[in-house]
Design an enzyme around this catalytic site. Structure first.
Site, mmCIF file in Angstrom:
data_model
loop_
_atom_site.group_PDB
_atom_site.id
_atom_site.type_symbol
_atom_site.label_atom_id
_atom_site.label_comp_id
_atom_site.label_asym_id
_atom_site.label_seq_id
_atom_site.Cartn_x
_atom_site.Cartn_y
_atom_site.Cartn_z
ATOM 1 N N SER A 85 0.586 -1.260 -0.116
ATOM 2 C CA SER A 85 0.096 -0.051 0.225
ATOM 3 C C SER A 85 0.895 0.897 -0.392
ATOM 4 O O SER A 85 2.373 1.310 0.331
ATOM 5 C CB SER A 85 -1.282 0.236 1.252
ATOM 6 N N TYR A 136 -2.328 -1.306 10.539
ATOM 7 C CA TYR A 136 -2.283 -0.732 8.907
ATOM 8 C C TYR A 136 -1.061 -0.700 8.400
ATOM 9 O O TYR A 136 -0.170 -1.544 7.480
ATOM 10 C CB TYR A 136 -3.741 -0.622 7.992
HETATM 11 P P1 NAD Z 1 -11.242 -6.591 -1.109
HETATM 12 O O1 NAD Z 1 -12.209 -5.668 0.949
HETATM 13 O O2 NAD Z 1 -11.936 -5.194 -1.620
HETATM 14 O O3 NAD Z 1 -10.548 -7.736 -1.092
HETATM 15 C C1 NAD Z 1 -9.843 -8.594 0.658
HETATM 16 C C2 NAD Z 1 -10.075 -9.963 -0.179
HETATM 17 O O4 NAD Z 1 -9.329 -10.503 1.168
HETATM 18 C C3 NAD Z 1 -11.354 -10.887 -0.318
HETATM 19 O O5 NAD Z 1 -11.146 -11.600 -1.284
HETATM 20 C C4 NAD Z 1 -11.023 -11.226 0.994
HETATM 21 O O6 NAD Z 1 -12.324 -12.482 1.095
HETATM 22 C C5 NAD Z 1 -10.160 -11.653 1.427
HETATM 23 N N1 NAD Z 1 -9.584 -11.753 2.795
HETATM 24 C C6 NAD Z 1 -9.909 -10.782 3.751
HETATM 25 N N2 NAD Z 1 -10.103 -11.716 4.809
HETATM 26 C C7 NAD Z 1 -9.329 -12.764 4.342
HETATM 27 C C8 NAD Z 1 -8.989 -14.148 5.447
HETATM 28 N N3 NAD Z 1 -8.421 -13.531 7.023
HETATM 29 N N4 NAD Z 1 -8.458 -15.180 4.421
HETATM 30 C C9 NAD Z 1 -8.942 -15.118 2.951
HETATM 31 N N5 NAD Z 1 -9.242 -14.218 2.147
HETATM 32 C C10 NAD Z 1 -9.601 -12.741 3.256
HETATM 33 O O7 NAD Z 1 -9.872 -5.560 -0.838
HETATM 34 P P2 NAD Z 1 -8.795 -4.439 -1.865
HETATM 35 O O8 NAD Z 1 -9.160 -3.277 -1.517
HETATM 36 O O9 NAD Z 1 -8.910 -5.539 -2.922
HETATM 37 O O10 NAD Z 1 -7.665 -4.870 -0.691
HETATM 38 C C11 NAD Z 1 -6.965 -5.940 -0.738
HETATM 39 C C12 NAD Z 1 -5.789 -4.980 -1.066
HETATM 40 O O11 NAD Z 1 -4.628 -4.562 -1.118
HETATM 41 C C13 NAD Z 1 -5.577 -5.712 0.792
HETATM 42 O O12 NAD Z 1 -3.774 -6.112 0.806
HETATM 43 C C14 NAD Z 1 -5.551 -3.991 0.991
HETATM 44 O O13 NAD Z 1 -4.524 -3.481 2.096
HETATM 45 C C15 NAD Z 1 -4.474 -3.703 -0.336
HETATM 46 N N6 NAD Z 1 -5.184 -2.087 -0.693
HETATM 47 C C16 NAD Z 1 -6.417 -1.724 -0.814
HETATM 48 C C17 NAD Z 1 -6.162 -0.379 -1.214
HETATM 49 C C18 NAD Z 1 -7.708 0.094 -1.311
HETATM 50 O O14 NAD Z 1 -7.820 1.524 -2.016
HETATM 51 N N7 NAD Z 1 -8.829 -0.608 -2.072
HETATM 52 C C19 NAD Z 1 -4.937 0.734 -1.493
HETATM 53 C C20 NAD Z 1 -3.897 -0.014 -1.022
HETATM 54 C C21 NAD Z 1 -3.232 -1.462 -0.669
#
Ligand code: NAD
Length: 272
Positions: free
Chosen positions: A154, A167
């Protein structure tokens, strides 16, 4: 080279490889699974969701791109589940060539009231899971002298925001893990990188809009305009397709000299 030739080139290069994408039932992970599938990569999907929705995702990827998928319900907070997922991938595809550590959760709250159980869960899912998945696939990648490990970190792996202590700690940890393992793997044909997205409008971000509004005393509209998009000079959300494309590039031969990097894809956020 035309656009279609270049896409075919990537498909030819990566076709038949096998990838695990953790947290790929939603958001960024799903975008990455789609990008890899479009290049002919077989995919282990993982994450929570209802059975019908997961079946729909699998059917869509398989029919659109002619690849195979399996689904692992492994809970990323459970090391034994992670080992089981890697074993299931080997049983079905014979190998794991590409590991995308993407599953993650968020909680936004002041440090003095931050629930310790939330701290533990964020460190387990956002940081320790990557360690457990890497140790489950590193030996076979080294033995085959080819591998790609991409940790979805991130912008919060590089800079901080208030009210996100767990986080930010976990994501800075992912950046450190990435560098250390990249050095260990450097002579074995395995690259290890962190992708550092800014805000992407996925369920993870949608959920934190009301939490941030409460923590900062703002309306939800103010959070989107004055907190989320304010962080990004482009004033645009990053898209899951853009992150999928960057991931795919790192998997190609053209990406072979990029290792140990933390690559921002954040609309200029961390340039400030
Ligand atoms: P999201 O909530 O849309 O998806 C998260 C995914 O992780 C889902 O498939 C969920 O089922 C899965 N998950 C959660 N807990 C779990 C567990 N215990 N076991 C197995 N699967 C699990 O979120 P996203 O925004 O797509 O985030 C994905 C990654 O990207 C994360 O690591 C997040 O920190 C990172 N990220 C997101 C953003 C953003 O703005 N959305 C920015 C930077 C980084």
């Amino acid at each position: 080279m035309s656009k279609s030739q270049s896409a075919n080139g990537v498909r030819g290069e990566l076709a038949g490889k096998a990838a695990i994408v953790t947290g790929s039932t939603s958001g960024i992970g799903l975008g990455i699974a789609r990008a890899l599938a479009s290049a002919g990569v077989n995919v282990v999907l993982n994450g929570f969701g209802d059975a019908a929705g997961i079946a729909r995702i699998r059917r869509d990827l398989e029919q659109s791109f002619g690849i195979s998928t399996i689904y692992s319900a492994a809970d990323m907070s459970m090391p034994a589940d992670i080992e089981g997922m890697a074993e299931a991938a080997r049983q079905t595809f014979g190998k794991v060539d590409i590991l995308i550590n993407n599953a993650g959760i968020q909680h936004v709250e002041a440090v003095e009231t931050f629930p310790p159980a939330k701290w533990d869960a964020i460190i387990a899912i956002n940081l320790s899971a990557a360690f457990h998945a890497i140790r489950a696939v590193a030996p076979e990648m080294k033995a085959r002298k080819w591998g790609r490990i991409i940790n979805i970190a991130s912008a919060h792996a590089l800079v901080a925001s208030p009210f996100k202590s767990a986080y930010v700690a976990a994501k800075h940890g992912v950046a450190g893990l990435t560098k250390s393992v990249a050095l260990e793997m450097a002579e074995h044909g395995v690259t290890v990188n962190a992708i550092c997205p800014g805000y992407v409008l996925t369920p993870l971000v949608q959920k934190q809009i009301p939490e941030t509004a409460k923590a900062r005393g703002l309306t939800e509209e103010q959070v989107v305009r004055d907190v989320l998009l304010h962080a990004q000079p482009t004033r645009q959300f990053v898209t899951t397709e853009q992150i999928g494309a960057l991931t795919l590039f790192l998997c190609t031969a053209a990406g072979a000299s990029i290792t140990g990097a933390a690559l921002p894809i954040d609309g200029g956020w961390t340039a400030q």
